[in-house]
Every structure is written in structure tokens, then in C-alpha cells.
Design an enzyme around this catalytic site. Sequence first.
Site, PDB file in Angstrom:
ATOM      1  N   PHE A  65      91.140   9.991   5.109  1.00  0.00           N
ATOM      2  CA  PHE A  65      90.325   8.817   4.395  1.00  0.00           C
ATOM      3  C   PHE A  65      90.818   7.452   3.146  1.00  0.00           C
ATOM      4  O   PHE A  65      92.651   7.868   2.866  1.00  0.00           O
ATOM      5  CB  PHE A  65      89.376   9.274   2.777  1.00  0.00           C
ATOM      6  CG  PHE A  65      88.333   8.088   2.382  1.00  0.00           C
ATOM      7  CD1 PHE A  65      86.741   8.239   4.007  1.00  0.00           C
ATOM      8  CD2 PHE A  65      88.057   7.315   1.691  1.00  0.00           C
ATOM      9  CE1 PHE A  65      86.115   7.044   3.085  1.00  0.00           C
ATOM     10  CE2 PHE A  65      87.788   6.472   0.752  1.00  0.00           C
ATOM     11  CZ  PHE A  65      86.094   6.649   1.937  1.00  0.00           C
ATOM     12  N   ASP A  80      92.081  16.609  -1.845  1.00  0.00           N
ATOM     13  CA  ASP A  80      91.054  15.959  -1.896  1.00  0.00           C
ATOM     14  C   ASP A  80      89.722  16.950  -1.586  1.00  0.00           C
ATOM     15  O   ASP A  80      89.579  17.285   0.207  1.00  0.00           O
ATOM     16  CB  ASP A  80      90.780  14.279  -1.052  1.00  0.00           C
ATOM     17  CG  ASP A  80      90.004  13.614  -1.764  1.00  0.00           C
ATOM     18  OD1 ASP A  80      89.160  13.997  -1.812  1.00  0.00           O
ATOM     19  OD2 ASP A  80      90.855  12.449  -1.762  1.00  0.00           O
ATOM     20  N   TYR A 137      80.022  11.504  -6.644  1.00  0.00           N
ATOM     21  CA  TYR A 137      78.053  11.273  -5.589  1.00  0.00           C
ATOM     22  C   TYR A 137      77.791  11.837  -4.116  1.00  0.00           C
ATOM     23  O   TYR A 137      77.299  11.279  -3.513  1.00  0.00           O
ATOM     24  CB  TYR A 137      78.485   9.592  -5.650  1.00  0.00           C
ATOM     25  CG  TYR A 137      79.532   8.599  -4.976  1.00  0.00           C
ATOM     26  CD1 TYR A 137      79.475   8.924  -3.559  1.00  0.00           C
ATOM     27  CD2 TYR A 137      80.881   9.112  -5.591  1.00  0.00           C
ATOM     28  CE1 TYR A 137      80.649   8.143  -2.596  1.00  0.00           C
ATOM     29  CE2 TYR A 137      81.900   8.111  -5.170  1.00  0.00           C
ATOM     30  CZ  TYR A 137      82.117   7.867  -3.571  1.00  0.00           C
ATOM     31  OH  TYR A 137      83.096   7.127  -2.895  1.00  0.00           O
ATOM     32  N   LYS A 138      78.788  12.375  -3.572  1.00  0.00           N
ATOM     33  CA  LYS A 138      78.875  13.444  -2.439  1.00  0.00           C
ATOM     34  C   LYS A 138      77.784  14.470  -2.484  1.00  0.00           C
ATOM     35  O   LYS A 138      76.975  14.554  -2.533  1.00  0.00           O
ATOM     36  CB  LYS A 138      79.438  13.480  -1.447  1.00  0.00           C
ATOM     37  CG  LYS A 138      80.578  12.572  -1.212  1.00  0.00           C
ATOM     38  CD  LYS A 138      81.789  12.111  -0.296  1.00  0.00           C
ATOM     39  CE  LYS A 138      82.146  10.562  -0.148  1.00  0.00           C
ATOM     40  NZ  LYS A 138      83.926  10.600   0.062  1.00  0.00           N
ATOM     41  N   ARG A 167      77.635   9.841  13.010  1.00  0.00           N
ATOM     42  CA  ARG A 167      78.447  10.828  11.868  1.00  0.00           C
ATOM     43  C   ARG A 167      76.436  12.068  10.948  1.00  0.00           C
ATOM     44  O   ARG A 167      76.090  11.001  10.595  1.00  0.00           O
ATOM     45  CB  ARG A 167      78.896  10.670  10.674  1.00  0.00           C
ATOM     46  CG  ARG A 167      79.953  11.702   9.898  1.00  0.00           C
ATOM     47  CD  ARG A 167      80.615  11.461   8.531  1.00  0.00           C
ATOM     48  NE  ARG A 167      80.098  10.235   7.961  1.00  0.00           N
ATOM     49  CZ  ARG A 167      80.750   9.623   6.703  1.00  0.00           C
ATOM     50  NH1 ARG A 167      81.401  10.176   6.442  1.00  0.00           N
ATOM     51  NH2 ARG A 167      80.205   9.048   5.880  1.00  0.00           N
TER      52      ARG A 167
END
Length: 425
Positions: free
Chosen positions: A130, A199, A224-225, A384
Site C-alpha cells: 500500500f 501491517d 476502519y476496515k 475488488r
Amino acid sequence: MTITQQDCRALDAQDPLRTLRDLFHLPEGTIYLDGNSLGVMPRATPARVADVVTREWGTDLIQSWNKNDWFAMPQKVGDKIARLIGAAPGTVVATDSTSINLFKVLSAAINLSTADHPQRKRIVSERSNFPTDLYIAEALCKERGFDLVLVEPEEIAAALTPEVAVLMLTHVNYRTGAMHDMPAVTAAAHEAGALMLWDLAHSAGAVPVDLTAAGADYAVGCGYKYLNGGPGAPAFVWVNPRHTDRFWQPLAGWWGHATPFAFTPDYQPAPGITRYQCGTQPMISLAALECGVDTLLAAETHGGMAALRTKSLALTDLFISLVDERCQGHGIGLATPLDHAQRGSQVCLTKDEGAYAIVQALIARGVVGDYRAGDSGKHKDILRFGFTPLYIGFEDVWHSVDHLKQVLDSGEWQRAEFNQKHAVT
Ligand SMILES: *Cc1c(COP(=O)(O)O)cnc(C)c1O
């Protein structure tokens, strides 16, 4: 053998996690396959946040730091997250953002490595990591005179040379959903004398993780995921207790101080993970994050992360099979590994042309996934789809693929309205 809608309904009827869906506010007419980007709002969140605002802030005011335990919130929520990632109590704090926490742990890792091995001046990561992770590492490397080496996943082992101080990887790749073998990669890093930083942005609450068993050194993750903490929710940070007290991290604010209310002019780090805090933390957001983490802990009485993992793999297997059966002839490819051991909780499809527009056409039909741009080289454009077993069912998967088939067969995605790019994809 063809899979029918009836088969999917039968799978839902047998699903031991089915009732957990009621913990969420799912908008009518939406199949939400983007919980890997922003998790759904738990039903408990609005009332809890309202209580923090009206009673704790509105009435109790400053007494809330003690009376409502505000001061201990980062540790309290951290301990709950710890249960999802194989971390011991007292080794995780919920604080700041993933990017900021990464800066802290990477700095600490550099300090630790330099103390023992001053000749090691390299950080290795994956080119497809990322971007914020790479940007933070790049900036820190510049500042500290380190170099950042980016490799493809299959080149990681060869990149672990005696110059390497830290191997920094994201456990589940955000674009492809490919998952690393955490124990094996950690062992390889240690074998080469490097520290291992993970991560867990696409892992915490999505796949079983055992940082302690893997013997990892540092980890960060996102609130928040899959943790359903709400937009911009605090992230978390974990440090293996064998390292925590050896170094400070450079964002040495007063919330990481041993005695913040002594107001001394000099910095004395708090013992343990508390030293990874910086300044005053957002109580409203932490309360929302706690509601999100509680939705995952509610699964503990239904088989916990193991049961979530079983269902997640069944959902992604079903999606892959249905796309294969029903969406032939449109040049759709699969970027996500078929091997369960290498798959996170998402499925990424590729298409040479129109990936963005297909996602937009699906969103217009109430099937919310997202699009990630490829590059002109090895990586194609991606459609996705995240599968959150807490609130996604098997019949949802059926409907999603049915809509995808209709969008592809009709060519509906070619309409101009679906081909206009928004600021956030
Ligand atoms: C989502 C995500 C982030 C987000 O970082 P923020 O600081 O919250 O913006 C970081 N790293 C990875 C791997 C992610 O998937």
C-alpha cells in the site's frame, strides 16, 4: 456442477454466523462488498457515540477522563483488538492512524537494529505494498540515511541480505488479496538477522493472526476496515514485549510519558506499549471503534476467528466459482490466489478494459465493490470485492455475480455515466 440460488440459500440456512448480521445497519437494497475499505456501521454505534457526546462530554465534562475512563480507552480498546491478532493483554494500543503508527514502529525498529547491527542500513518491502507504507518508509530512510529496496513477492527471500535491518510487509495485499505465510516469512527475516514488521490493515478481523506464535517484532493495523470502527477510526500498534522497553519512538508526546500529569520538562517513556501513544486521543472515535471491535468479539461465542475464516473462504470460493461459471467470454481474470493458504478475505478480478465502469455500474445496482487502477506493466486494473463474513451471506454472493453477469452481458457498463472518474475510487 452448476450452483443454483437455492444452493446458496441452503448455505445461509446452515451458517452458524448468520445471526451476527443483525449487529449491523445494512442499508436496504445494498450488498456491501467494500468492508475491506470502510466497514459497515454497527447498530450499537449511534447510541454509544450519542452517549459519549451528550452524557460523557455534555454532562460529565472533564471528569470523564477519570469517571468514564477516557484516559485508559486506547489500552482498553487495544486489549480487545489483541484478542483478534494473537497478542497478549497490555501489548496493543488503539491510537493515531496506520500511517503515523508505521512511522513510530519503523523508527523504533531502525533504532533497535542500529544498536545491535550498525552496518544494517536497509529496509525491504514489496513494490505492490500500500503506497502510504512505502511513502512513510521512503521519508524515514532519507532522514536516517537508510535505503529502501522494493521487490516482488517472489524476490523477498533473496533480498534478505546482511544489509537488511527491517523487512516491512503488509500481510494481505490490498490490491490482490494475496496473503503471506506470516510464521514462515517472519522466520526467514529472523534467520537473515532482520526485524519483521507486519501491517495488518487487511488482516485484523479478516483472517486469523497470531503475532505471538509467529514471533513477529512489530505490527500496525487499521480500525476502519474489517474492525468496523468508522471513517478515520483510530488504528492500532503492537510491539513484541521483548522490545517494547528498549527504545522510545520519536513522536514522544505526553500521552506516552511515564507520568504525564507530573508535567516534568523532560521525557520519561511510560513502560510498555503506552509509550507508543503521542498526544490526546479522540474519545468519540475510540468509542465508535470499540463498538466495531465488539462486533468481532461477538463472534467468539460462534467459533471466533476460525469460524469467520471458514465462512470467508466459503464465500470467496463461491464467488470465484460463480464468476467462472456465469461470466465467461468477457475477458475476466482472477488476481486473487486460489490456494486458501494464500488468500485473504477479498476477491480481485481483472479486466483489460472497463474495470472502473463495471464497478460503477454494479454500484448503481446496489452491489458495492471498488476499483483499483493497475499500471502499464505487470498489474492490470482490478475490480475488488471484500467479503466480511459477519454480515455477508451466500445468497448475497449469488446476487452479486448475477448483477455482474447482467452488467457484462448487456454492455451496460459502457454508458457514459459509468465512465466518469470520481475523486475517490
Ligand atoms: C488502509 C491501509 C492504510 C491506511 O492508512 P491510513 O493512515 O489510515 O490512511 C495503510 N496501510 C495499508 C496496508 C492499508 O491497507
